[in-house]
Design an enzyme around this catalytic site. Structure first.
Site, PDB file in Angstrom:
ATOM      1  N   ASP A   1       4.289 -21.674  19.506  1.00  0.00           N
ATOM      2  CA  ASP A   1       4.652 -23.085  19.727  1.00  0.00           C
ATOM      3  C   ASP A   1       5.488 -23.283  20.990  1.00  0.00           C
ATOM      4  O   ASP A   1       6.316 -24.190  21.068  1.00  0.00           O
ATOM      5  CB  ASP A   1       5.438 -23.668  18.530  1.00  0.00           C
ATOM      6  CG  ASP A   1       4.726 -23.431  17.227  1.00  0.00           C
ATOM      7  OD1 ASP A   1       3.519 -23.681  17.185  1.00  0.00           O
ATOM      8  OD2 ASP A   1       5.371 -22.989  16.263  1.00  0.00           O
TER       9      ASP A   1
ATOM     10  N   HIS B   1      -2.343 -25.796  19.077  1.00  0.00           N
ATOM     11  CA  HIS B   1      -1.887 -26.204  20.384  1.00  0.00           C
ATOM     12  C   HIS B   1      -1.931 -27.723  20.407  1.00  0.00           C
ATOM     13  O   HIS B   1      -2.895 -28.301  19.930  1.00  0.00           O
ATOM     14  CB  HIS B   1      -2.880 -25.797  21.467  1.00  0.00           C
ATOM     15  CG  HIS B   1      -2.894 -24.354  21.772  1.00  0.00           C
ATOM     16  ND1 HIS B   1      -1.780 -23.576  21.815  1.00  0.00           N
ATOM     17  CD2 HIS B   1      -3.922 -23.551  22.102  1.00  0.00           C
ATOM     18  CE1 HIS B   1      -2.123 -22.354  22.148  1.00  0.00           C
ATOM     19  NE2 HIS B   1      -3.416 -22.303  22.323  1.00  0.00           N
TER      20      HIS B   1
HETATM   21  P1  GDP Z   1       1.586 -24.207  21.583  1.00  0.00           P
HETATM   22  O1  GDP Z   1       1.015 -23.777  20.282  1.00  0.00           O
HETATM   23  O2  GDP Z   1       2.291 -23.076  22.273  1.00  0.00           O
HETATM   24  O3  GDP Z   1       0.606 -24.906  22.464  1.00  0.00           O
HETATM   25  O4  GDP Z   1       2.732 -25.233  21.288  1.00  0.00           O
HETATM   26  P2  GDP Z   1       2.637 -26.605  20.475  1.00  0.00           P
HETATM   27  O5  GDP Z   1       1.528 -27.404  20.991  1.00  0.00           O
HETATM   28  O6  GDP Z   1       2.689 -26.367  19.027  1.00  0.00           O
HETATM   29  O7  GDP Z   1       4.029 -27.208  20.839  1.00  0.00           O
HETATM   30  C1  GDP Z   1       4.272 -27.789  22.005  1.00  0.00           C
HETATM   31  C2  GDP Z   1       4.644 -29.237  21.746  1.00  0.00           C
HETATM   32  O8  GDP Z   1       5.537 -29.650  22.721  1.00  0.00           O
HETATM   33  C3  GDP Z   1       3.471 -30.191  21.867  1.00  0.00           C
HETATM   34  O9  GDP Z   1       3.670 -31.296  21.046  1.00  0.00           O
HETATM   35  C4  GDP Z   1       3.492 -30.587  23.319  1.00  0.00           C
HETATM   36  O10 GDP Z   1       2.879 -31.828  23.595  1.00  0.00           O
HETATM   37  C5  GDP Z   1       4.967 -30.649  23.548  1.00  0.00           C
HETATM   38  N1  GDP Z   1       5.388 -30.270  24.889  1.00  0.00           N
HETATM   39  C6  GDP Z   1       4.884 -29.295  25.689  1.00  0.00           C
HETATM   40  N2  GDP Z   1       5.607 -29.203  26.822  1.00  0.00           N
HETATM   41  C7  GDP Z   1       6.599 -30.134  26.720  1.00  0.00           C
HETATM   42  C8  GDP Z   1       7.691 -30.499  27.566  1.00  0.00           C
HETATM   43  O11 GDP Z   1       7.928 -29.935  28.614  1.00  0.00           O
HETATM   44  N3  GDP Z   1       8.519 -31.486  27.096  1.00  0.00           N
HETATM   45  C9  GDP Z   1       8.315 -32.124  25.922  1.00  0.00           C
HETATM   46  N4  GDP Z   1       9.170 -33.076  25.565  1.00  0.00           N
HETATM   47  N5  GDP Z   1       7.290 -31.803  25.116  1.00  0.00           N
HETATM   48  C10 GDP Z   1       6.447 -30.812  25.504  1.00  0.00           C
END
Ligand code: GDP
Length: 424
Positions: free
Chosen positions: A13, A41
């Site tokens: 995440d 994701h």
């Molecule tokens: P992944 O499994 O590694 O892709 O992670 P997730 O998708 O579960 O978690 C990332 C969350 O953080 C998602 O809701 C993204 O839209 C959000 N996100 C990613 N980068 C950023 C950022 O730089 N700032 C903010 N506020 N949200 C972000």
């Protein structure tokens, strides 16, 4: 453009989805090489907001070929649900932009049953499984007791093979757990429903990738979860059941000869973790609630509130080493904007001794974080796209983390949108 792997450095995440979505513009092929539909994701782009579980994150880019490699837990039922969801929002999926390895083994309905049955048996000692059948699936794969997606192309062979496996699997369901068993008709009906849906996308993706490599196409390898969930190098047994590290990318993709030129490791500006297991930096109460709210830390698959805490330099440095990361994307820096002092776990104390080394899993539960504080910036940074425009305290934070984990931070993400990114 060479080949690149995008991997998580921590517990998952970290924001890999947004990084793959951003970087796919530079690649011809995106391959998922491990895991199943047990994590997610989140990708936000001009088409909307998507929670991807199995589909590679390059699916939104025109001209990019997306592959589910042989290392993936091929859950036809959930993949089909996800495909329908994405298609209903205007994304075109065809055998030209989505390919499934004929060597990917199928996650079958009893894998989900067994996951739930075992978590129930473990009761308060449970692993915190998402109950998507991942651990029983990989166990069966290594026992050679499941079928491969390519067998969908040979129905008579598939039926006979499934009949053999069913006989064995029913013994476990019945005699170990006293649970419902399956008939061959039931399992074939499931295959007719969901296997048939994915069959058009199944092909020899290894041959496709070898050709792509020979033609000089660039390939992006996409991982699920993070280094600390790697079966061999993570917080065993609270790991996932596959190898999340970049070293496995070639093997799980169908291109064991792959040369990986760059490994982009994704690190969150603070820590978060879903499920059970050691998490030395964990915050509780109001402090945790505030960070969880600010970062919207709820599981993409399960909606479960994630455990949160300050950035963990010890675990992150270890993750960087396990991934052989060459470049880091630091995400969610904007989430820390409300803190006047930003806590950083710089070392652990284990049995009264301070250490920089990530301890053996048995000792992780007793590791205590040693916290130092950096200045906060206390202003909104979410619209900033240039390094020089970031407040000095935010720059210092990034530089501190970079130096402490021993890897260049080439991307700083300040929001979920595609262009909320600072390149360094
Ligand atoms: P992944 O499994 O590694 O892709 O992670 P997730 O998708 O579960 O978690 C990332 C969350 O953080 C998602 O809701 C993204 O839209 C959000 N996100 C990613 N980068 C950023 C950022 O730089 N700032 C903010 N506020 N949200 C972000």
């Amino acid at each position: 453009m060479g080949n690149c792997a995008i991997v998580g450095i921590n517990w998952g995440d970290e924001g890999k989805g947004r990084m793959v979505d951003l970087l796919t513009q530079d690649y011809d092929v995106v391959v998922r090489y491990q895991g199943g539909g047990n994590a997610g994701h989140t990708v936000v782009n001009e088409l909307g907001k998507f929670a991807l579980h199995l589909l590679p994150s390059g699916i939104f880019r025109k001209g990019v070929v997306n592959i589910l490699g042989n290392g993936v837990a091929m859950d036809c039922e959930n993949l089909w649900i996800e495909m329908q969801d994405v298609m209903s929002q205007g994304v075109e999926l065809t055998p030209e932009n989505l390919m499934i390895s004929d060597r990917a083994s199928l996650l079958l309905p009893w894998h989900r049953d067994l996951d739930s049955l075992e978590e129930a048996r473990l009761a308060d000692k449970k692993y915190g499984s998402t109950k998507q059948g991942i651990a029983p699936f990989y166990s069966d794969k290594y026992q050679k007791k499941t079928v491969m997606a390519g067998e969908l192309l040979y129905p008579e062979y598939l039926k006979a093979h499934l009949a053999d496996i069913l006989e064995w699997k029913n013994l476990t369901l019945d005699r170990v757990y006293g649970a419902k068993t399956y008939t061959l008709d039931e399992i074939m009906a499931w295959i007719d429903d969901f296997g048939a849906k994915i069959r058009p996308y199944v092909r020899d993706t290894g041959a496709f990738l070898r050709k792509a490599q020979a033609e000089g196409k660039s390939i992006l390898f996409e991982a699920q979860l993070g280094a600390l969930r790697d079966l061999d190098y993570g917080i065993y047994p609270y790991t996932t059941s596959s190898n999340t590290i970049a070293a496995f990318a070639g093997v799980g993709s169908g291109l064991p000869s792959a040369r990986i030129d760059e490994v982009v490791g994704v690190v969150k500006a603070y820590s978060s973790c879903v499920g059970e297991g050691p998490f030395p930096c964990e915050w509780f109460g109001e402090e945790a609630e505030k960070l969880r709210e600010a970062g919207a830390e709820y599981g993409a698959k399960t909606g479960r509130p994630r455990r949160v805490g300050p950035i963990d330099i010890v675990a992150t440095r270890y993750g960087v080493q396990m991934q052989s990361a060459t470049n880091i994307a630091l995400t969610k820096l904007d989430v820390l904007s409300y803190m006047d002092k930003i806590p950083v776990c710089v070392r652990y104390e284990v049995n009264g001794v301070e250490t920089d080394e990530f301890p053996f899993p048995t000792l992780q539960n007793i590791a205590k974080p040693v916290i130092e504080y950096l200045d906060g910036w206390m202003c909104d940074i979410s619209g900033i796209t240039e390094w020089d425009k970031l407040p000095e305290a935010a720059q210092r934070y990034v530089e501190y983390v970079e130096q402490a984990i021993g890897c260049h931070i080439g991307y700083v993400s300040v929001g979920p949108e595609r262009d909320s990114i600072i390149l360094r």
